[in-house]
Design an enzyme around this catalytic site. Structure first.
Site: not given
Ligand code: RIB
Length: 304
Positions: A244-247
């Protein structure tokens, strides 16, 4: 701050920590097992909401325990889930994740209900887009739904931020609907067909991308627009879990744009959010609050 609409996936992450990744055919004894709310769409929604943005989410979960839990966690973070449907025909999306001792990960997603989000679902949620400042999209839902959301974003004058993850070939038409295309280096390679970073960026700009923001992990992010190129350096931290760093980057970048900040500042805030996210375990639990982000920026000499 203007409203953000996120159209995308909502998953439960099933995470095992392991010293190293198994080879094909190998069984490994791992360490701790945890479940965390995740999904690229939901993570980006929560990332923006924790930074103070009013966020609406459009998506699908199953009518099951994971679906109930995922909806509840989004709501706890203040995300408006009015347009998230519970689908009785499909299970909630899950991601099987391994995290190695050096914080790297592998992820396999079973899309479940996410895979049943249709263009019609998105069109039926047009009211959600009317006062949006930014529409944030990824590729863990069917492409027709992504395209419908990008069109509605443009129709209502929002900045369309497309994070092409996981990567897949995209039409020039969809690329042209995005104001900001935000791939990481692997996604850039796949989208452009070019293993070389510079060539890959050039190839995408030639296909009509307006603003290309490439996230480069420990090397920060690079913004390419017809006006030129800008490098935003990364913040050095000790990586525990890069999930989730990119998120975190995309959510913080979009929240900054929705606040009317210039792209340069949005890149800085995206990099800071990404850096904070890798210092903690889990997808949504790792995403920083506004107070944490501001404190981190001050510590690193970017006080406001
Ligand atoms: O970007 C990370 C996410 O990728 C995770 O939370 C997982 O659910 C996938 O969707």
């Amino acid at each position: 701050m203007a409203r953000i609409v996120v159209v995308g996936s909502i998953n439960m992450d099933l995470v095992v920590e392991t010293e190293r990744f198994p080879a094909p055919g190998e069984t490994l004894l791992g360490q701790r097992f945890s479940t965390f709310p995740g999904g690229k769409g939901a993570n980006q929604a929560v990332a923006a909401a924790r930074l103070g943005a009013p966020v609406r989410m459009i998506g699908r979960v199953g009518a099951d325990k994971f679906g109930d839990a995922l909806l509840a966690t989004l709501q706890n973070d203040g995300v408006d889930t009015r347009w998230v449907q519970q689908d009785a025909q499909a299970a909630s999306g899950v991601a099987l994740i391994t995290v190695s001792a050096d914080g790297q990960n592998t992820i396999v997603v079973a899309a479940g209900a996410n895979g049943r989000l249709s263009a019609q679902d998105v069109t039926a949620a047009e009211a959600a887009f009317i006062d949006a400042g930014a529409v944030v999209l990824q590729l863990e839902i069917p492409l027709p739904a992504v395209e419908a959301a990008a069109r509605l974003g443009r129709k209502h004058g929002a900045a369309v931020v497309l994070n092409p993850a996981p990567a897949q070939p995209l039409s020039d038409e969809l690329l042209a609907l995005a104001d900001y295309l935000v791939p990481n280096q692997t996604e850039l390679e796949l989208l452009s067909g070019q293993p070389d970073l510079e060539r890959g960026m050039r190839a995408l700009m030639e296909r009509g991308v307006r603003n290309l923001v490439v996230t480069l992990g420990e090397r920060g992010a690079r913004w390419v627009s017809p006006a030129g190129t800008l490098d935003a350096p990364a913040f050095a931290v000790r990586a525990v879990d890069t999930v989730a760093a990119g998120d975190a980057f995309v959510g913080a970048f979009s929240a900054a744009l929705a606040e009317g900040r210039p792209v340069q500042e949005a890149l800085l805030r995206g990099n800071a959010a990404g850096a904070l996210a890798v210092t903690r375990a889990g997808a949504q639990p790792s995403l920083p609050t506004r107070a944490e982000l501001e404190a981190f920026l001050r510590e690193r000499g970017f006080g406001s």
